[in-house]
Design a protein around this motif. Structure first.
Motif, PDB file in Angstrom:
ATOM      1  N   VAL A 102       0.839  -1.205   0.000  1.00  0.00           N
ATOM      2  CA  VAL A 102       0.000   0.000   0.000  1.00  0.00           C
ATOM      3  C   VAL A 102       0.875   1.257   0.000  1.00  0.00           C
ATOM      4  O   VAL A 102       0.569   2.233  -0.682  1.00  0.00           O
ATOM      5  N   GLU A 103       1.974   1.233   0.754  1.00  0.00           N
ATOM      6  CA  GLU A 103       2.878   2.386   0.790  1.00  0.00           C
ATOM      7  C   GLU A 103       3.521   2.628  -0.581  1.00  0.00           C
ATOM      8  O   GLU A 103       3.727   3.767  -0.976  1.00  0.00           O
ATOM      9  N   LYS A 104       3.827   1.551  -1.303  1.00  0.00           N
ATOM     10  CA  LYS A 104       4.475   1.681  -2.607  1.00  0.00           C
ATOM     11  C   LYS A 104       3.487   1.983  -3.732  1.00  0.00           C
ATOM     12  O   LYS A 104       3.882   2.448  -4.799  1.00  0.00           O
ATOM     13  N   GLN A 105       2.206   1.670  -3.520  1.00  0.00           N
ATOM     14  CA  GLN A 105       1.167   1.865  -4.530  1.00  0.00           C
ATOM     15  C   GLN A 105       0.095   2.804  -3.978  1.00  0.00           C
ATOM     16  O   GLN A 105      -1.031   2.384  -3.731  1.00  0.00           O
ATOM     17  N   PRO A 106       0.412   4.070  -3.766  1.00  0.00           N
ATOM     18  CA  PRO A 106      -0.573   4.956  -3.141  1.00  0.00           C
ATOM     19  C   PRO A 106      -1.829   5.140  -4.004  1.00  0.00           C
ATOM     20  O   PRO A 106      -1.742   5.225  -5.225  1.00  0.00           O
TER      21      PRO A 106
ATOM     22  N   ASP B  14      -0.087 -11.984  -4.188  1.00  0.00           N
ATOM     23  CA  ASP B  14       0.134 -13.115  -3.271  1.00  0.00           C
ATOM     24  C   ASP B  14      -0.644 -13.014  -1.959  1.00  0.00           C
ATOM     25  O   ASP B  14      -0.281 -13.661  -0.971  1.00  0.00           O
ATOM     26  N   VAL B  15      -1.681 -12.205  -1.934  1.00  0.00           N
ATOM     27  CA  VAL B  15      -2.546 -12.090  -0.747  1.00  0.00           C
ATOM     28  C   VAL B  15      -3.980 -12.261  -1.220  1.00  0.00           C
ATOM     29  O   VAL B  15      -4.372 -11.694  -2.238  1.00  0.00           O
ATOM     30  N   GLU B  16      -4.765 -13.042  -0.481  1.00  0.00           N
ATOM     31  CA  GLU B  16      -6.130 -13.323  -0.925  1.00  0.00           C
ATOM     32  C   GLU B  16      -7.095 -12.159  -0.721  1.00  0.00           C
ATOM     33  O   GLU B  16      -8.186 -12.153  -1.258  1.00  0.00           O
ATOM     34  N   TYR B  17      -6.701 -11.163   0.067  1.00  0.00           N
ATOM     35  CA  TYR B  17      -7.574 -10.028   0.336  1.00  0.00           C
ATOM     36  C   TYR B  17      -7.302  -8.889  -0.630  1.00  0.00           C
ATOM     37  O   TYR B  17      -6.278  -8.853  -1.303  1.00  0.00           O
ATOM     38  N   ARG B  18      -8.237  -7.965  -0.699  1.00  0.00           N
ATOM     39  CA  ARG B  18      -8.091  -6.758  -1.510  1.00  0.00           C
ATOM     40  C   ARG B  18      -8.099  -5.558  -0.552  1.00  0.00           C
ATOM     41  O   ARG B  18      -8.425  -5.702   0.616  1.00  0.00           O
ATOM     42  N   TYR B  19      -7.759  -4.395  -1.101  1.00  0.00           N
ATOM     43  CA  TYR B  19      -7.765  -3.218  -0.244  1.00  0.00           C
ATOM     44  C   TYR B  19      -8.321  -2.015  -0.981  1.00  0.00           C
ATOM     45  O   TYR B  19      -8.405  -1.972  -2.199  1.00  0.00           O
ATOM     46  N   VAL B  20      -8.708  -1.031  -0.192  1.00  0.00           N
ATOM     47  CA  VAL B  20      -9.152   0.262  -0.687  1.00  0.00           C
ATOM     48  C   VAL B  20      -8.810   1.272   0.410  1.00  0.00           C
ATOM     49  O   VAL B  20      -8.734   0.904   1.582  1.00  0.00           O
ATOM     50  N   ILE B  21      -8.578   2.504   0.022  1.00  0.00           N
ATOM     51  CA  ILE B  21      -8.318   3.550   1.000  1.00  0.00           C
ATOM     52  C   ILE B  21      -9.618   4.333   1.179  1.00  0.00           C
ATOM     53  O   ILE B  21     -10.144   4.912   0.228  1.00  0.00           O
ATOM     54  N   VAL B  22     -10.145   4.321   2.399  1.00  0.00           N
ATOM     55  CA  VAL B  22     -11.385   5.019   2.710  1.00  0.00           C
ATOM     56  C   VAL B  22     -11.102   5.963   3.873  1.00  0.00           C
ATOM     57  O   VAL B  22     -10.594   5.534   4.913  1.00  0.00           O
ATOM     58  N   ASP B  23     -11.422   7.232   3.670  1.00  0.00           N
ATOM     59  CA  ASP B  23     -11.181   8.244   4.716  1.00  0.00           C
ATOM     60  C   ASP B  23      -9.747   8.159   5.243  1.00  0.00           C
ATOM     61  O   ASP B  23      -9.503   8.200   6.446  1.00  0.00           O
ATOM     62  N   ASN B  24      -8.801   7.993   4.323  1.00  0.00           N
ATOM     63  CA  ASN B  24      -7.361   7.927   4.631  1.00  0.00           C
ATOM     64  C   ASN B  24      -6.978   6.755   5.521  1.00  0.00           C
ATOM     65  O   ASN B  24      -5.978   6.804   6.226  1.00  0.00           O
ATOM     66  N   GLN B  25      -7.772   5.694   5.481  1.00  0.00           N
ATOM     67  CA  GLN B  25      -7.476   4.474   6.216  1.00  0.00           C
ATOM     68  C   GLN B  25      -7.453   3.310   5.229  1.00  0.00           C
ATOM     69  O   GLN B  25      -8.283   3.236   4.335  1.00  0.00           O
ATOM     70  N   THR B  26      -6.492   2.418   5.411  1.00  0.00           N
ATOM     71  CA  THR B  26      -6.419   1.243   4.554  1.00  0.00           C
ATOM     72  C   THR B  26      -7.436   0.224   5.053  1.00  0.00           C
ATOM     73  O   THR B  26      -7.401  -0.187   6.220  1.00  0.00           O
TER      74      THR B  26
END
Length: 99
Positions: A40-44, A72-84
Motif C-alpha cells: 500500500v505504501e508503494k502503490q498509493p 500473493d494475498v487473498e484479500y483486496r484493499y481500498v483507502i477510505v477516509d485515509n485508512q487502509t
C-alpha cells in the motif's frame, strides 16, 4: 428438573452463539499484514468516501467501490477516509482496518 434443563439449554445456546461469532472473525497473520502495508505504501491510492457505510469489521462495501489487489494475498484493499481497509473479495466484507 425443568429449571436445571433450561439452564443447561441456555448455557449451550450461549456457547453456540459465541462460537458462531468467533467463526466469522478473520485473523490476518502479521507477515501478511506487513506485506499489505508495504504494498500500500508503494502503490498509493486516492482516498475515497463511501456515504452511508460505517467502517467497521464485518461491514459490507458496495459493488461500486473498486477493490485493489495485493500480489500473493487473498484479500483486496481500498483507502477510505485515509485508512487502509482490507476486504474479503468474495463477500466484500471488511476484515481489517489499518489506521
Amino acid at each position: 428438573m425443568k429449571m436445571r434443563l433450561s439452564t443447561v439449554a441456555a448455557g449451550f445456546l450461549l456457547l453456540a452463539g459465541i462460537g458462531a461469532a468467533s467463526a466469522q472473525d478473520v485473523i490476518i497473520e502479521p507477515e501478511k499484514e506487513t506485506v499489505i502495508r508495504g504494498y500500500v505504501e508503494k502503490q498509493p491510492l486516492a482516498s475515497v468516501k463511501i456515504p452511508g457505510v460505517e467502517l467497521n469489521i464485518g461491514s459490507t462495501l458496495p459493488d461500486t467501490v473498486e477493490l485493489h489487489e495485493v500480489p500473493d494475498v487473498e484479500y483486496r484493499y481500498v483507502i477510505v477516509d485515509n485508512q487502509t481497509v482490507i476486504v474479503d473479495p468474495d463477500t466484500r466484507k471488511i476484515v481489517k482496518i489499518i489506521r
